[in-house]
Write a protein that holds these residues in place. Structure first.
Motif, PDB file in Angstrom:
ATOM      1  N   PHE A 175       0.843  -1.188   0.000  1.00 29.46           N
ATOM      2  CA  PHE A 175       0.000   0.000   0.000  1.00 29.46           C
ATOM      3  C   PHE A 175       0.880   1.240   0.000  1.00 29.46           C
ATOM      4  O   PHE A 175       1.892   1.291   0.694  1.00 29.46           O
ATOM      5  CB  PHE A 175      -0.907  -0.019   1.237  1.00 29.46           C
ATOM      6  N   GLY A 176       0.497   2.273  -0.771  1.00 27.11           N
ATOM      7  CA  GLY A 176       1.270   3.507  -0.839  1.00 27.11           C
ATOM      8  C   GLY A 176       0.937   4.429   0.314  1.00 27.11           C
ATOM      9  O   GLY A 176       1.238   4.142   1.458  1.00 27.11           O
ATOM     10  N   ARG A 177       0.255   5.533   0.022  1.00 29.05           N
ATOM     11  CA  ARG A 177      -0.117   6.459   1.095  1.00 29.05           C
ATOM     12  C   ARG A 177      -1.167   7.445   0.602  1.00 29.05           C
ATOM     13  O   ARG A 177      -1.392   7.597  -0.595  1.00 29.05           O
ATOM     14  CB  ARG A 177       1.107   7.217   1.612  1.00 29.05           C
ATOM     15  N   PHE A 178      -1.810   8.136   1.554  1.00 29.95           N
ATOM     16  CA  PHE A 178      -2.715   9.239   1.264  1.00 29.95           C
ATOM     17  C   PHE A 178      -2.046  10.538   1.711  1.00 29.95           C
ATOM     18  O   PHE A 178      -1.352  10.583   2.726  1.00 29.95           O
ATOM     19  CB  PHE A 178      -4.022   9.105   2.056  1.00 29.95           C
ATOM     20  N   LEU A 179      -2.314  11.592   0.984  1.00 30.61           N
ATOM     21  CA  LEU A 179      -1.918  12.929   1.428  1.00 30.61           C
ATOM     22  C   LEU A 179      -3.053  13.891   1.110  1.00 30.61           C
ATOM     23  O   LEU A 179      -3.686  13.785   0.057  1.00 30.61           O
ATOM     24  CB  LEU A 179      -0.629  13.391   0.725  1.00 30.61           C
ATOM     25  N   VAL A 250      -8.536   6.556   6.630  1.00 32.63           N
ATOM     26  CA  VAL A 250      -8.407   6.921   8.041  1.00 32.63           C
ATOM     27  C   VAL A 250      -7.095   7.678   8.178  1.00 32.63           C
ATOM     28  O   VAL A 250      -6.028   7.083   8.319  1.00 32.63           O
ATOM     29  CB  VAL A 250      -8.409   5.675   8.958  1.00 32.63           C
ATOM     30  N   GLY A 251      -7.176   9.017   8.115  1.00 34.94           N
ATOM     31  CA  GLY A 251      -5.941   9.798   8.065  1.00 34.94           C
ATOM     32  C   GLY A 251      -5.202   9.467   6.784  1.00 34.94           C
ATOM     33  O   GLY A 251      -5.760   9.543   5.694  1.00 34.94           O
ATOM     34  N   GLU A 252      -3.935   9.098   6.905  1.00 37.81           N
ATOM     35  CA  GLU A 252      -3.164   8.687   5.739  1.00 37.81           C
ATOM     36  C   GLU A 252      -3.178   7.176   5.564  1.00 37.81           C
ATOM     37  O   GLU A 252      -2.525   6.644   4.667  1.00 37.81           O
ATOM     38  CB  GLU A 252      -1.722   9.184   5.847  1.00 37.81           C
ATOM     39  N   ASP A 253      -3.906   6.479   6.402  1.00 34.09           N
ATOM     40  CA  ASP A 253      -4.053   5.036   6.282  1.00 34.09           C
ATOM     41  C   ASP A 253      -5.312   4.714   5.484  1.00 34.09           C
ATOM     42  O   ASP A 253      -6.096   5.598   5.139  1.00 34.09           O
ATOM     43  CB  ASP A 253      -4.130   4.382   7.664  1.00 34.09           C
ATOM     44  N   ALA A 254      -5.496   3.428   5.200  1.00 33.71           N
ATOM     45  CA  ALA A 254      -6.697   2.985   4.494  1.00 33.71           C
ATOM     46  C   ALA A 254      -7.143   1.656   5.064  1.00 33.71           C
ATOM     47  O   ALA A 254      -6.317   0.839   5.488  1.00 33.71           O
ATOM     48  CB  ALA A 254      -6.434   2.864   3.007  1.00 33.71           C
ATOM     49  N   VAL A 255      -8.452   1.434   5.050  1.00 29.54           N
ATOM     50  CA  VAL A 255      -9.021   0.152   5.447  1.00 29.54           C
ATOM     51  C   VAL A 255      -9.219  -0.667   4.174  1.00 29.54           C
ATOM     52  O   VAL A 255      -9.969  -0.259   3.274  1.00 29.54           O
ATOM     53  CB  VAL A 255     -10.353   0.333   6.189  1.00 29.54           C
ATOM     54  N   VAL A 256      -8.521  -1.801   4.098  1.00 29.07           N
ATOM     55  CA  VAL A 256      -8.504  -2.612   2.880  1.00 29.07           C
ATOM     56  C   VAL A 256      -8.829  -4.055   3.229  1.00 29.07           C
ATOM     57  O   VAL A 256      -8.371  -4.575   4.249  1.00 29.07           O
ATOM     58  CB  VAL A 256      -7.119  -2.555   2.191  1.00 29.07           C
ATOM     59  N   SER A 257      -9.604  -4.711   2.389  1.00 33.63           N
ATOM     60  CA  SER A 257      -9.843  -6.150   2.503  1.00 33.63           C
ATOM     61  C   SER A 257      -9.391  -6.831   1.216  1.00 33.63           C
ATOM     62  O   SER A 257      -9.314  -6.188   0.157  1.00 33.63           O
ATOM     63  CB  SER A 257     -11.322  -6.446   2.759  1.00 33.63           C
ATOM     64  N   VAL A 258      -9.059  -8.112   1.302  1.00 34.64           N
ATOM     65  CA  VAL A 258      -8.647  -8.905   0.145  1.00 34.64           C
ATOM     66  C   VAL A 258      -9.659 -10.028  -0.034  1.00 34.64           C
ATOM     67  O   VAL A 258      -9.837 -10.861   0.857  1.00 34.64           O
ATOM     68  CB  VAL A 258      -7.231  -9.477   0.330  1.00 34.64           C
ATOM     69  N   GLU A 259     -10.333 -10.037  -1.174  1.00 30.64           N
ATOM     70  CA  GLU A 259     -11.380 -11.023  -1.424  1.00 30.64           C
ATOM     71  C   GLU A 259     -10.888 -12.248  -2.183  1.00 30.64           C
ATOM     72  O   GLU A 259     -11.445 -13.335  -2.062  1.00 30.64           O
ATOM     73  CB  GLU A 259     -12.529 -10.391  -2.214  1.00 30.64           C
ATOM     74  N   SER A 260      -9.857 -12.095  -2.992  1.00 25.71           N
ATOM     75  CA  SER A 260      -9.373 -13.216  -3.803  1.00 25.71           C
ATOM     76  C   SER A 260      -7.880 -13.080  -4.029  1.00 25.71           C
ATOM     77  O   SER A 260      -7.321 -11.976  -3.984  1.00 25.71           O
ATOM     78  CB  SER A 260     -10.110 -13.281  -5.144  1.00 25.71           C
TER      79      SER A 260
END
Length: 288
Positions: A175-179, A250-260
């Motif tokens: 994962f990269g980042r958010f700004l 969430v701030g510079e983080d992210a909530v991610v799920s992996v389905e496959s």
């Protein structure tokens, strides 16, 4: 035509080990390609911070070959010892090269030893050597003139399961980042370019001891199909078959799920110098 730095591009796959008429003047084109190993990766939604790993798999040869006996010159000099592993290449003629540096004094211990079947009769009868980059040993492509090939004692290599490759390269998705940029987010690791993208992923390849970065700048090409997505949640992503969803920021983080998990896909890598005073950059391409 290749895109700008830090990009991926779909390219048509070449034919593997397809015999072709080759005159003394024509060059034999070749390229080392890899298959993405399939996986059953599944992860529930969780928070990922910048540079954290989302998933990983291995890269395997499209065909793994093994020397059943020493490979020698007509005079008896050993070029590669029994048991040396070779990867079949996509080429105008049947060709295979060792990808790992062998721990011995043979030619295969110093360079890529590439075997060629000039008459496509099922036995390798000639060879050439290609220098290796210790950082990018999994990158191998170019051309050779038939006049540059040197004879070897004819030899047949046995096919082996691709999964048996010693120390296969690892492909890792991070994962990269958010700004913050108003309603937009900056794409890419350095966060220096404004773009209408919310998510940046990047790849690494190598071994556990050394991973080399392959990144993508989201604004250098259309958003789909890899690496970046518009700032509309939830965001479905597909990365070399890996199915993921970015649920929220969430701030510079992210909530991610992996389905496959990853799906089999043929890829290759190239390098080019990024500047006079800088090291070469590593690019990943996918074939159809």
């Amino acid at each position: 035509m290749f895109l700008k730095a830090h990009c991926f591009r779909l390219l048509a796959a070449l034919s593997i080990l397809v015999p072709a008429a080759t005159s003394a003047q024509e060059k034999i084109e070749y390229r080392l390609t890899w298959m993405v190993e399939s996986s059953d990766e599944q992860k529930e939604a969780a928070s990922y911070s910048k540079l954290s790993e989302l998933a990983q798999t291995r890269l395997l040869p499209t065909q793994l070959l093994v020397a059943d006996s020493d490979i020698t010159l007509p005079g008896g000099k050993i070029l590669a010892k029994e048991g040396t592993q070779f990867a079949a290449l996509r080429s105008d003629l049947p060709m295979a090269c060792n990808v790992h540096k062998q721990n011995d004094e043979t030619l295969a211990g110093k360079k890529h030893l590439c075997l060629v079947d000039k008459d496509s009769d099922g036995t390798f009868d000639s060879h050439f050597a290609k220098g290796r980059d210790s950082h990018y040993w999994y990158v191998l492509a170019g051309s050779v003139r038939p006049s540059k090939l040197k004879d070897i004692q004819p030899v047949a290599l046995s096919s082996a399961p691709a999964e048996d490759l010693n120390d296969a390269p690892i492909l890792r998705v991070n994962f990269g980042r958010f700004l913050d940029a108003g309603n937009l987010f900056q794409g890419g690791l350095q966060g220096q370019i404004q773009s209408e993208t919310a998510v940046s992923f990047f790849y690494e390849v190598g071994t556990a001891k050394r991973m080399n970065l392959m990144s993508r700048n989201c604004v250098d090409e259309p958003i789909e199909p890899y690496g970046c997505a518009p700032a509309v949640f939830p965001i479905p992503m597909e990365l070399l078959g890996l199915g993921a969803t970015v649920h929220e920021r969430v701030g510079e983080d992210a909530v991610v799920s992996v389905e496959s998990g990853f799906e089999p896909a043929e890829v290759f890598m190239t390098t080019k110098m990024s500047g006079y005073y800088t090291l070469s950059e590593l690019f990943l391409y996918e074939g159809d």
